[in-house]
Design a protein around this motif. Sequence first.
Motif, PDB file in Angstrom:
ATOM      1  N   THR A  81      18.364 -27.413  -9.659  1.00 39.75           N
ATOM      2  CA  THR A  81      18.051 -26.034  -9.272  1.00 39.75           C
ATOM      3  C   THR A  81      16.885 -25.926  -8.296  1.00 39.75           C
ATOM      4  O   THR A  81      16.441 -24.824  -7.988  1.00 39.75           O
ATOM      5  N   GLY A 119      21.087 -18.359 -10.737  1.00 42.29           N
ATOM      6  CA  GLY A 119      22.507 -18.112 -10.970  1.00 42.29           C
ATOM      7  C   GLY A 119      23.300 -18.975 -10.009  1.00 42.29           C
ATOM      8  O   GLY A 119      23.193 -20.200 -10.032  1.00 42.29           O
ATOM      9  N   SER A 120      24.027 -18.341  -9.108  1.00 46.20           N
ATOM     10  CA  SER A 120      24.794 -19.102  -8.115  1.00 46.20           C
ATOM     11  C   SER A 120      24.232 -18.937  -6.706  1.00 46.20           C
ATOM     12  O   SER A 120      24.860 -19.357  -5.738  1.00 46.20           O
TER      13      SER A 120
END
Length: 141
Positions: A81, A119-120
Motif C-alpha cells: 500500500t 481502498g483501490s
Amino acid sequence: MTVEASTRAAIENLNARFAWSLDLNQFDDLREVFTPDARYTSRGPDRIGVDSIIATFSGRTAERTTRHGWTSLALETIDSTTVHGRSCWFSYAYNSAPPVVGAPVYMVADFIDVYQLIGSEWRIAERTIVPVFRDPAFAPA
C-alpha cells in the motif's frame, strides 16, 4: 521492489490530476489527489491535511496562470500500500490572466513523494518540493 505497470499508470494519472487541479484553479479537486491527512512541504510551513493544502492555493489573492509538467518519475514499492517516488517538475507561472506573453519558468524542482493506496485508489500521502532553480519574480502573489 519493482512497481507494477498498473500502479505506475495510476500514479502518473494522479500526478496529472494534481497538475491540472493547480493549472485550472480547481483546488477542491485536490481532495481526490491527497490523503485526508497528507503532508505537503514547499515554501513556508508544512501543510498537514488536505484542507490546509487546499487553503494554501485557494487563499492566493492575485490571478495566476500556471502550467506544470514532470519527468523522470522513479518509483519504489515499499509494501502493498506504499510507494516512494521522486520526479523532476517544472512550472511556468505568471501573476495575471492568460494569455501571458512569453513563458517565464518559475521553478524546476525535485518532488519527493509517498503514495498510499486507499481502498483501490492511489493518493499522495506526503509531497516534499525541493527547488533546484527558482525565479522569485514569478512566485505567487
